[in-house]
Design an enzyme around this catalytic site. Structure first.
Site, PDB file in Angstrom:
ATOM      1  N   ARG A  25       0.832  -1.217   0.000  1.00 30.36           N
ATOM      2  CA  ARG A  25       0.000   0.000   0.000  1.00 30.36           C
ATOM      3  C   ARG A  25       0.863   1.262   0.000  1.00 30.36           C
ATOM      4  O   ARG A  25       0.543   2.249   0.660  1.00 30.36           O
ATOM      5  CB  ARG A  25      -0.937   0.034   1.223  1.00 30.36           C
ATOM      6  CG  ARG A  25      -2.099  -0.946   1.170  1.00 30.36           C
ATOM      7  CD  ARG A  25      -3.068  -0.650   2.298  1.00 30.36           C
ATOM      8  NE  ARG A  25      -4.283  -1.443   2.194  1.00 30.36           N
ATOM      9  CZ  ARG A  25      -5.358  -1.264   2.961  1.00 30.36           C
ATOM     10  NH1 ARG A  25      -5.346  -0.326   3.903  1.00 30.36           N
ATOM     11  NH2 ARG A  25      -6.430  -1.996   2.813  1.00 30.36           N
ATOM     12  N   LEU A  65       6.013  -0.178   8.796  1.00 23.59           N
ATOM     13  CA  LEU A  65       6.224  -0.586  10.187  1.00 23.59           C
ATOM     14  C   LEU A  65       7.140  -1.798  10.300  1.00 23.59           C
ATOM     15  O   LEU A  65       7.815  -1.971  11.315  1.00 23.59           O
ATOM     16  CB  LEU A  65       4.877  -0.867  10.852  1.00 23.59           C
ATOM     17  CG  LEU A  65       3.969   0.361  11.024  1.00 23.59           C
ATOM     18  CD1 LEU A  65       2.674  -0.029  11.723  1.00 23.59           C
ATOM     19  CD2 LEU A  65       4.685   1.459  11.793  1.00 23.59           C
ATOM     20  N   GLU A 116       0.471  12.813   5.889  1.00 20.94           N
ATOM     21  CA  GLU A 116       1.479  13.866   6.020  1.00 20.94           C
ATOM     22  C   GLU A 116       2.063  14.224   4.653  1.00 20.94           C
ATOM     23  O   GLU A 116       2.323  15.401   4.357  1.00 20.94           O
ATOM     24  CB  GLU A 116       2.585  13.403   6.967  1.00 20.94           C
ATOM     25  CG  GLU A 116       2.135  13.297   8.417  1.00 20.94           C
ATOM     26  CD  GLU A 116       3.276  12.926   9.340  1.00 20.94           C
ATOM     27  OE1 GLU A 116       3.686  13.781  10.137  1.00 20.94           O
ATOM     28  OE2 GLU A 116       3.759  11.777   9.259  1.00 20.94           O
ATOM     29  N   GLU A 136      -1.035   6.562  14.432  1.00 20.44           N
ATOM     30  CA  GLU A 136       0.286   6.399  15.063  1.00 20.44           C
ATOM     31  C   GLU A 136       0.199   6.067  16.550  1.00 20.44           C
ATOM     32  O   GLU A 136       0.990   5.262  17.060  1.00 20.44           O
ATOM     33  CB  GLU A 136       1.119   7.670  14.860  1.00 20.44           C
ATOM     34  CG  GLU A 136       1.706   7.824  13.460  1.00 20.44           C
ATOM     35  CD  GLU A 136       0.735   8.475  12.487  1.00 20.44           C
ATOM     36  OE1 GLU A 136       1.155   8.822  11.373  1.00 20.44           O
ATOM     37  OE2 GLU A 136      -0.466   8.629  12.824  1.00 20.44           O
ATOM     38  N   ARG A 139      -0.081   2.599  17.249  1.00 22.81           N
ATOM     39  CA  ARG A 139       1.118   1.827  16.884  1.00 22.81           C
ATOM     40  C   ARG A 139       2.290   2.113  17.821  1.00 22.81           C
ATOM     41  O   ARG A 139       3.341   1.506  17.708  1.00 22.81           O
ATOM     42  CB  ARG A 139       1.533   2.155  15.447  1.00 22.81           C
ATOM     43  CG  ARG A 139       0.405   2.076  14.424  1.00 22.81           C
ATOM     44  CD  ARG A 139      -0.081   0.660  14.180  1.00 22.81           C
ATOM     45  NE  ARG A 139      -1.127   0.656  13.174  1.00 22.81           N
ATOM     46  CZ  ARG A 139      -2.405   0.380  13.412  1.00 22.81           C
ATOM     47  NH1 ARG A 139      -2.783   0.062  14.655  1.00 22.81           N
ATOM     48  NH2 ARG A 139      -3.294   0.395  12.447  1.00 22.81           N
ATOM     49  N   GLY A 144       5.928  12.176  12.539  1.00 23.20           N
ATOM     50  CA  GLY A 144       7.242  12.784  12.363  1.00 23.20           C
ATOM     51  C   GLY A 144       7.491  13.373  10.996  1.00 23.20           C
ATOM     52  O   GLY A 144       8.628  13.673  10.655  1.00 23.20           O
TER      53      GLY A 144
END
Length: 276
Positions: A25, A65, A116, A136, A139, A144
């Site tokens: 993805r 991740l 972002e 986030e 997770r 950032g």
């Protein structure tokens, strides 16, 4: 991930940059971010406008991740990826404050780092399959890629806080209503519409496009008086020989007219008798 995961194509004055990591993805791996930054910088040298899109059904599902697992355990690499690189802007700042405007064409997941990335672009077109989230917190880490600044300015702090704390997912219609999208189009029409807008933006005077990209965000940080002062500076900087030529086109009746909303034709043209 090795191999080419970002494509680049020059279409006249438009640099088309495609995210091409479908199995993940378009997760933002270090390789993808590095290739993306190179493509953005190249676009600034070769094009008047950039178009950022996905070759598959999802714009981006956010940070990779699986790769991030090593960042958390390897503290030296973690600092470089999550602090050092972010401080230098990563591709996000090159999009937001580069030499040219960028249009994002969005479908499917636009999540976390993907959001972002999209909000670093200046115009965002999403189709009705688009959805937006900031997972986030679930997770175990904080954003950032500049989202605390750029996304919060679009959504407002309260709405962004809700998304980050509760995991709320916004639909395409909500994304348009809450300012994440400027255009919401039927399924599969996002790239066509974004390309059309990019070509229209490329017709503007390049220095004016630059002034819009760099002036408007900075003025929002200023006091009223300072904002007016900076506006005057950008106004003077953007005036040149091309400005005189374009004003002459208008005065002589050669400029393209606007077309009122609801009428056929180019909605971004200029109506007869308009003075600005």
């Amino acid at each position: 991930m090795s191999g080419q995961v970002v494509t680049y194509e020059l279409d006249g004055n438009i640099a088309k940059i495609g995210l091409n990591r479908p199995a993940k993805r378009n997760a933002l791996s270090s390789a993808l971010l590095r290739q993306l930054e190179e493509a953005i910088n190249r676009a600034g040298e070769e094009a008047r406008v950039g178009l950022l899109f996905s070759h598959n059904e999802h714009f981006s599902g956010g940070m990779d991740l699986a790769e991030a697992q090593s960042w958390v355990t390897d503290h030296s690499r973690y600092l470089d990826m999550r602090v050092g690189t972010a401080a230098k802007g990563r591709p996000h700042d090159h999009l937001a404050r580069g030499r040219i405007p960028f249009v994002a064409a969005i479908s499917g997941a636009c999540v976390g780092g993907g959001l972002e990335l999209a909000t670093s672009c200046h115009v965002r077109v999403g189709d009705e399959t688009s959805f937006f989230a900031l997972p986030e917190g679930q997770r175990g880490f904080y954003i950032g890629g500049g989202g605390s600044v750029r996304i919060a300015r679009l959504l407002g702090v309260a709405r962004m806080t809700d998304m980050m704390l509760t995991g709320r997912v916004l639909s395409a219609e909500e994304g348009e209503r809450y300012n994440l999208l400027q255009y919401c189009v039927p399924k599969g029409e996002h790239i066509k519409r974004a390309t059309s807008l990019a070509h229209r933006i490329a017709e503007n005077a390049p220095l004016v496009n630059w002034a819009v990209v760099h002036g408007l965000p900075r003025i929002q940080d200023c006091s009223y008086d300072d904002g007016l002062f900076i506006e005057g500076v950008f106004s003077q900087i953007s005036m040149g020989s091309e400005s005189a030529e374009r004003i002459e086109e208008f005065v002589s009746g050669r400029a393209r007219p606007l077309v009122k909303p609801g009428r056929s034709g180019d909605e971004h043209g200029e109506a007869p008798g308009t003075q600005s």
